[in-house]
Design a protein around this motif. Structure first.
Motif, PDB file in Angstrom:
ATOM      1  N   ILE A 263       0.951  -1.356   0.122  1.00  0.00           N
ATOM      2  CA  ILE A 263      -0.019  -0.184  -0.212  1.00  0.00           C
ATOM      3  C   ILE A 263       0.911   1.310  -0.054  1.00  0.00           C
ATOM      4  O   ILE A 263       0.491   2.269  -0.111  1.00  0.00           O
ATOM      5  N   SER A 264       2.098   1.177   0.201  1.00  0.00           N
ATOM      6  CA  SER A 264       3.079   2.140   0.017  1.00  0.00           C
ATOM      7  C   SER A 264       3.225   2.700  -1.531  1.00  0.00           C
ATOM      8  O   SER A 264       3.841   3.789  -1.691  1.00  0.00           O
ATOM      9  N   TYR A 265       2.674   1.878  -2.309  1.00  0.00           N
ATOM     10  CA  TYR A 265       2.889   2.206  -3.768  1.00  0.00           C
ATOM     11  C   TYR A 265       1.669   2.639  -4.216  1.00  0.00           C
ATOM     12  O   TYR A 265       0.503   1.924  -4.272  1.00  0.00           O
ATOM     13  N   ASP A 266       1.422   4.051  -4.488  1.00  0.00           N
ATOM     14  CA  ASP A 266      -0.058   4.597  -4.857  1.00  0.00           C
ATOM     15  C   ASP A 266      -0.733   3.734  -6.246  1.00  0.00           C
ATOM     16  O   ASP A 266      -1.926   3.798  -6.388  1.00  0.00           O
ATOM     17  N   ASP A 267       0.260   3.334  -7.129  1.00  0.00           N
ATOM     18  CA  ASP A 267      -0.179   2.604  -8.303  1.00  0.00           C
ATOM     19  C   ASP A 267      -0.495   1.180  -8.202  1.00  0.00           C
ATOM     20  O   ASP A 267      -1.069   0.640  -9.086  1.00  0.00           O
ATOM     21  N   ASN A 268      -0.463   0.643  -6.952  1.00  0.00           N
ATOM     22  CA  ASN A 268      -0.618  -0.773  -6.692  1.00  0.00           C
ATOM     23  C   ASN A 268      -2.197  -0.927  -6.291  1.00  0.00           C
ATOM     24  O   ASN A 268      -2.537  -0.246  -5.550  1.00  0.00           O
ATOM     25  N   GLU A 269      -2.852  -1.709  -6.971  1.00  0.00           N
ATOM     26  CA  GLU A 269      -4.114  -2.168  -6.904  1.00  0.00           C
ATOM     27  C   GLU A 269      -4.590  -2.605  -5.779  1.00  0.00           C
ATOM     28  O   GLU A 269      -3.547  -3.634  -5.135  1.00  0.00           O
ATOM     29  N   ILE A 270      -5.670  -2.332  -5.231  1.00  0.00           N
ATOM     30  CA  ILE A 270      -6.200  -2.835  -3.918  1.00  0.00           C
ATOM     31  C   ILE A 270      -7.425  -3.547  -4.339  1.00  0.00           C
ATOM     32  O   ILE A 270      -8.586  -2.846  -4.881  1.00  0.00           O
ATOM     33  N   LYS A 271      -7.761  -4.885  -3.808  1.00  0.00           N
ATOM     34  CA  LYS A 271      -9.169  -5.402  -3.882  1.00  0.00           C
ATOM     35  C   LYS A 271      -9.786  -5.588  -2.651  1.00  0.00           C
ATOM     36  O   LYS A 271      -8.960  -5.652  -1.516  1.00  0.00           O
ATOM     37  N   THR A 272     -10.975  -5.403  -2.380  1.00  0.00           N
ATOM     38  CA  THR A 272     -11.908  -5.775  -1.159  1.00  0.00           C
ATOM     39  C   THR A 272     -12.887  -6.867  -1.496  1.00  0.00           C
ATOM     40  O   THR A 272     -13.226  -7.282  -2.705  1.00  0.00           O
ATOM     41  N   GLY A 273     -13.376  -7.393  -0.373  1.00  0.00           N
ATOM     42  CA  GLY A 273     -14.508  -8.633  -0.458  1.00  0.00           C
ATOM     43  C   GLY A 273     -13.613  -9.850  -0.607  1.00  0.00           C
ATOM     44  O   GLY A 273     -12.616  -9.929  -0.622  1.00  0.00           O
ATOM     45  N   GLU A 274     -14.412 -10.980  -0.841  1.00  0.00           N
ATOM     46  CA  GLU A 274     -13.655 -12.490  -0.904  1.00  0.00           C
ATOM     47  C   GLU A 274     -13.386 -12.483  -2.370  1.00  0.00           C
ATOM     48  O   GLU A 274     -13.486 -11.750  -3.369  1.00  0.00           O
TER      49      GLU A 274
END
Length: 274
Positions: A263-274
């Motif tokens: 998460i320290s890289y702004d361009d890294n994608e993040i997913k939520t949920g299962e």
């Protein structure tokens, strides 16, 4: 069990040629480990602090528990009496997290004669063995460092293995943190795309590591992958899954910076949920 020893075994083999290491810690109470050690510990045990000895300075990238300067780590190990031929047994309260981090670090620098006390100090006490507050004096030894790069994955390697058929990214955090429902520590919630959740505490049963049969059943879907990358929040509890996988002959890599690095890289994608 190739990486674990029992309290009985340690009691029978705890002599001057062995070094026992206390790695108790609490992320919420940094002084807990050292205070507990000074109060009482397994005889002949030295202490390694999670923040001061097993991690380095936090920077923009690298996560909350980056590796320390390895030359400084080497000197600390040598001053504790750990040399090239020294058998090392590490323990914590029994949750295996602190012990697994130390175990992983010794394996990473090329020292293979390191084992984890299954059940930790709690099982030692349960077995009726004595504790002490005496601080042992250790003779300084010489230790070579031979880095095993195959044990570690970089953030670039994680990126390249997202959604790959032959790769699996294992998220060792709790299911709630993985889904992004809660995040008690880091600034962003969620998980790395395509990561699958294997909560690190699920390899434990009755305060000990599950036997090989149960571990194989737990990780049966993992064994089919060629590239296995394990991570957690900051590179500590992910080591528990790393050890458990190694117990059943499955080689993996640790994404040391883990979620706190991702998460320290702004361009890294993040997913939520299962």
């Amino acid at each position: 069990m190739k990486n674990l020893v029992s309290a009985k075994w340690l009691k029978e083999n705890n002599n001057g040629d062995m070094v026992v290491v206390d790695c108790r810690f609490d992320l919420q109470t940094p002084s807990y480990g050292k205070d507990s050690y000074l109060k009482e510990h397994i005889p002949n045990a030295v202490y390694m602090d999670m923040d001061k000895d097993l991690a380095g300075d936090v920077k923009e990238h690298g996560g909350r528990h980056p590796l320390p300067n390895l030359n400084e780590f080497k000197s600390k190990l040598e001053s504790c009496g750990i040399g090239n031929s020294t058998i090392v047994v590490v323990y914590d309260d029994g949750e295996v997290a602190g012990a697994s981090r130390f175990w992983w670090m010794l394996k990473y620098i090329g020292h293979d004669k390191v084992y984890i006390l299954d059940g930790g100090i709690k099982d030692w006490i349960k077995s009726g063995y004595a504790l002490t507050s005496d601080i042992p004096k250790k003779e300084n030894k010489y230790l070579d460092i031979n880095i095993n790069q195959s044990m570690i994955a970089t953030v670039d390697e994680v990126r390249k293995n997202i959604d790959k058929n032959k790769s699996i990214i294992i998220d060792s955090r709790s299911f709630e943190r993985y889904k992004g429902e809660v995040e008690p520590i880091d600034k962003k919630a969620g998980h790395i795309p395509s990561a699958q959740n294997y909560f690190w505490m699920d390899v434990l049963e009755n305060d000990k590591v599950k036997n090989s049969k149960k571990l194989k059943d737990h990780f049966k879907k993992v064994s089919k992958y060629e590239n296995i990358i394990v991570h957690c929040g900051s590179g500590i509890t992910g080591c528990v899954n790393f050890v458990a996988l190694d117990e059943i002959g499955i080689k993996s890599k640790l994404y040391l910076g883990s979620w706190s690095d991702w998460i320290s890289y702004d361009d890294n994608e993040i997913k939520t949920g299962e």
